[in-house]
Motif scaffolding. Structure first.
Motif, mmCIF file in Angstrom:
data_model
loop_
_atom_site.group_PDB
_atom_site.id
_atom_site.type_symbol
_atom_site.label_atom_id
_atom_site.label_comp_id
_atom_site.label_asym_id
_atom_site.label_seq_id
_atom_site.Cartn_x
_atom_site.Cartn_y
_atom_site.Cartn_z
ATOM 1 N N PHE A 143 -53.548 -55.506 -2.751
ATOM 2 C CA PHE A 143 -53.563 -54.243 -3.515
ATOM 3 C C PHE A 143 -52.627 -54.474 -4.631
ATOM 4 O O PHE A 143 -51.603 -53.770 -4.722
ATOM 5 C CB PHE A 143 -53.785 -52.678 -3.000
ATOM 6 N N ILE A 144 -52.963 -55.304 -5.727
ATOM 7 C CA ILE A 144 -51.739 -55.800 -6.704
ATOM 8 C C ILE A 144 -52.642 -55.627 -8.124
ATOM 9 O O ILE A 144 -51.712 -55.697 -9.197
ATOM 10 C CB ILE A 144 -51.455 -57.161 -6.670
ATOM 11 N N PHE A 145 -53.405 -54.891 -8.144
ATOM 12 C CA PHE A 145 -54.260 -54.921 -9.752
ATOM 13 C C PHE A 145 -54.160 -53.274 -9.949
ATOM 14 O O PHE A 145 -54.549 -52.381 -9.059
ATOM 15 C CB PHE A 145 -55.664 -55.126 -9.727
ATOM 16 N N ASN A 146 -54.187 -53.154 -11.110
ATOM 17 C CA ASN A 146 -54.236 -51.742 -11.997
ATOM 18 C C ASN A 146 -55.755 -51.386 -12.173
ATOM 19 O O ASN A 146 -56.147 -50.256 -12.332
ATOM 20 C CB ASN A 146 -53.382 -51.600 -13.272
ATOM 21 N N ASP A 147 -56.373 -52.625 -12.506
ATOM 22 C CA ASP A 147 -57.787 -52.557 -12.728
ATOM 23 C C ASP A 147 -58.576 -53.915 -12.442
ATOM 24 O O ASP A 147 -57.833 -54.816 -12.545
ATOM 25 C CB ASP A 147 -58.203 -52.161 -14.149
ATOM 26 N N ILE A 148 -59.523 -54.054 -12.100
ATOM 27 C CA ILE A 148 -60.589 -55.197 -12.036
ATOM 28 C C ILE A 148 -61.945 -54.853 -12.649
ATOM 29 O O ILE A 148 -62.508 -53.749 -12.548
ATOM 30 C CB ILE A 148 -60.794 -55.420 -10.491
ATOM 31 N N LYS A 149 -62.327 -55.882 -13.716
ATOM 32 C CA LYS A 149 -63.575 -55.771 -14.273
ATOM 33 C C LYS A 149 -64.412 -57.077 -14.100
ATOM 34 O O LYS A 149 -63.975 -57.951 -13.833
ATOM 35 C CB LYS A 149 -63.376 -55.422 -15.615
ATOM 36 N N SER A 150 -65.793 -56.891 -14.094
ATOM 37 C CA SER A 150 -66.717 -57.934 -14.203
ATOM 38 C C SER A 150 -67.348 -57.889 -15.665
ATOM 39 O O SER A 150 -67.572 -57.010 -16.139
ATOM 40 C CB SER A 150 -67.819 -57.797 -13.088
ATOM 41 N N VAL A 151 -66.830 -58.927 -16.319
ATOM 42 C CA VAL A 151 -67.464 -58.985 -17.896
ATOM 43 C C VAL A 151 -68.482 -60.136 -18.023
ATOM 44 O O VAL A 151 -68.507 -61.110 -17.355
ATOM 45 C CB VAL A 151 -66.239 -59.116 -18.639
ATOM 46 N N GLU A 152 -69.194 -60.215 -19.045
ATOM 47 C CA GLU A 152 -70.133 -60.996 -19.346
ATOM 48 C C GLU A 152 -69.736 -61.655 -20.633
ATOM 49 O O GLU A 152 -69.761 -60.859 -21.414
ATOM 50 C CB GLU A 152 -71.728 -60.542 -19.123
ATOM 51 N N LYS A 153 -69.998 -62.816 -20.671
ATOM 52 C CA LYS A 153 -69.766 -63.579 -22.223
ATOM 53 C C LYS A 153 -70.847 -64.755 -22.195
ATOM 54 O O LYS A 153 -70.684 -65.913 -21.210
ATOM 55 C CB LYS A 153 -68.384 -64.028 -22.438
ATOM 56 N N ASP A 154 -71.523 -65.184 -23.192
ATOM 57 C CA ASP A 154 -72.601 -66.014 -23.480
ATOM 58 C C ASP A 154 -73.328 -66.199 -22.158
ATOM 59 O O ASP A 154 -73.647 -67.250 -21.652
ATOM 60 C CB ASP A 154 -71.642 -67.263 -23.704
ATOM 61 N N GLY A 155 -73.836 -64.938 -21.557
ATOM 62 C CA GLY A 155 -74.761 -65.289 -20.261
ATOM 63 C C GLY A 155 -74.029 -65.470 -19.013
ATOM 64 O O GLY A 155 -74.744 -65.716 -18.039
ATOM 65 N N LYS A 156 -72.622 -65.729 -19.001
ATOM 66 C CA LYS A 156 -72.074 -65.857 -17.996
ATOM 67 C C LYS A 156 -71.174 -64.694 -17.346
ATOM 68 O O LYS A 156 -70.667 -63.948 -18.415
ATOM 69 C CB LYS A 156 -71.309 -66.874 -17.989
ATOM 70 N N LYS A 157 -70.994 -64.498 -16.226
ATOM 71 C CA LYS A 157 -70.138 -63.376 -15.663
ATOM 72 C C LYS A 157 -68.702 -63.802 -15.326
ATOM 73 O O LYS A 157 -68.803 -64.747 -14.464
ATOM 74 C CB LYS A 157 -70.655 -62.756 -14.463
ATOM 75 N N TYR A 158 -67.758 -63.021 -15.653
ATOM 76 C CA TYR A 158 -66.391 -63.534 -15.092
ATOM 77 C C TYR A 158 -65.860 -62.297 -14.499
ATOM 78 O O TYR A 158 -66.203 -61.264 -15.091
ATOM 79 C CB TYR A 158 -65.638 -64.006 -16.267
ATOM 80 N N LEU A 159 -64.737 -62.796 -13.714
ATOM 81 C CA LEU A 159 -63.960 -61.570 -13.086
ATOM 82 C C LEU A 159 -62.515 -61.520 -13.708
ATOM 83 O O LEU A 159 -61.831 -62.743 -13.972
ATOM 84 C CB LEU A 159 -63.861 -61.753 -11.620
ATOM 85 N N ILE A 160 -62.146 -60.525 -14.082
ATOM 86 C CA ILE A 160 -60.782 -60.115 -14.758
ATOM 87 C C ILE A 160 -59.944 -59.019 -14.166
ATOM 88 O O ILE A 160 -60.670 -58.215 -13.434
ATOM 89 C CB ILE A 160 -60.849 -59.787 -16.315
ATOM 90 N N GLY A 161 -58.635 -59.244 -13.904
ATOM 91 C CA GLY A 161 -57.623 -58.348 -13.194
ATOM 92 C C GLY A 161 -56.707 -57.927 -14.049
ATOM 93 O O GLY A 161 -56.184 -58.710 -14.973
ATOM 94 N N LYS A 162 -56.327 -56.566 -13.945
ATOM 95 C CA LYS A 162 -55.037 -56.142 -14.734
ATOM 96 C C LYS A 162 -53.882 -55.852 -14.040
ATOM 97 O O LYS A 162 -54.125 -55.143 -13.062
ATOM 98 C CB LYS A 162 -55.734 -54.758 -15.610
#
Length: 332
Positions: free
Chosen positions: A126-145
């Motif tokens: 539990f080290i993230f302030n937020d986690i999102k799944s984002v889509e760019k150019d038809g591909k999905k990526y996971l990002i953490g804050k």
């Protein structure tokens, strides 16, 4: 005999449906619980299992329950409790992404599917302030804050592709790295203290550049084993470039000035220190030439020896005389 077959059929049907079951002891009846079941029936079921709420997966027959301590748990389609830890929030494992985001005490973590991975809960951080799944150019990526900044992260290894440097995740450039490369990044960060690692996509040959996190200086290395790396260029520079595919020379930058390293026959050596203001790589009659700028004036340098062939005589590169010589690399 017919009754036995009938009861066996009911058992097979129950195993096939495999929904949560509410046992009404007063009326001696059993009810399967679905997402569209009568609200009063769902409420009776929750009371019977001492739970506060239930949510059904949109992907399969699994579900999550919130217990009396306000913690969510994941259950299989056979009513088997798959998580023991309990979470403030908990998503579902999807058919195409075998992980889910969990939350405890306002921090987020990544839970691998307990259906596929043993000891999955022990790996949650539990080290993230937020986690999102984002889509760019038809591909999905996971990002953490972390704090106020974002980075691209990998759900399986937990590796962040770059340091947390992006205030606006919409401006991020996303990378495609293999599982092997991510595991390697994880290892060299731990062993060498690198915070940036970038692979040479042109030449390959296990070459990469890396920034030393404490010094904030870049260098170049070769190897796939974090315990056995070959240093090609030391971590001494603000930035540097890869050698071109013909392995001639590459610039390194420090304090706004540029110097050069050469690679010939897979051997790297320092050509000149970072004392030039600029350079140009020029191809003339299929031969490679290096023009350098010092004190505002341009000249030619032999990129194999570092010898100045034409002194810095011209304030403009375009007015340099055309070379009537070849690098000693071509004449050795």
């Amino acid at each position: 005999m017919k009754i036995l077959f009938f009861l066996s059929g009911l058992l097979i049907l129950a195993n096939a449906i495999a929904q949560p079951i509410y046992i009404d002891k007063k009326n001696n009846r059993e009810y399967y619980i679905y997402r569209d079941s009568d609200p009063e029936l769902i409420e009776d079921f929750l009371k019977s299992v001492k739970a506060e709420a239930i949510e059904f997966s949109p992907f399969d027959e699994t579900y999550i329950l919130k217990d009396k301590d306000e913690k969510w748990h994941l259950y299989s389609d056979l009513q088997e409790k798959m998580t023991q830890r309990g979470y403030d929030s908990l998503g579902f494992v999807t058919p195409d992404v075998p992980y889910t985001v969990v939350k405890n005490l306002n921090k987020y973590g990544i839970l691998k599917s307990p259906f596929k991975y043993e000891n999955a809960e022990s790996e949650v951080r539990f080290i993230f302030n937020d986690i999102k799944s984002v889509e760019k150019d038809g591909k999905k990526y996971l990002i953490g804050k972390r704090g106020r900044k974002w980075a691209q992260i990998d759900w399986y290894t937990g590796v962040n592709y770059t340091p947390y440097i992006h205030l606006d995740y919409r401006k991020m450039d996303y990378k495609e790295l293999s599982r092997e490369e991510l595991e390697f990044i994880k290892a060299v960060r731990r062993k060498k203290g690198f915070d940036f690692v970038e692979f040479d996509r042109v030449n390959g040959n296990d070459i990469f550049i890396a920034r030393q996190g404490r010094l904030r200086k870049w260098g170049m290395f070769k190897g796939k084993d974090a315990n056995n790396l070959t240093q090609l260029i030391p971590n001494e520079f603000d930035s540097l470039e890869y050698f071109p595919s013909n392995n001639t020379f590459t610039p390194v930058y420090l304090g706004g000035k540029v110097g050069f390293y050469t690679m010939v026959d897979n051997e790297v050596k320092k050509l000149v220190p970072t004392e030039y203001e600029g350079f140009k790589r020029v191809e003339i009659n299929d031969f490679e030439y290096l023009a350098v700028q010092k004190q505002g004036r341009w000249g030619w340098m032999d990129w194999f020896t570092g010898e100045i062939k034409v002194n810095s005589i011209s304030p403009e590169f375009d007015k340099l005389p055309t070379p009537d010589w070849k690098s000693k690399y071509y004449t050795r």
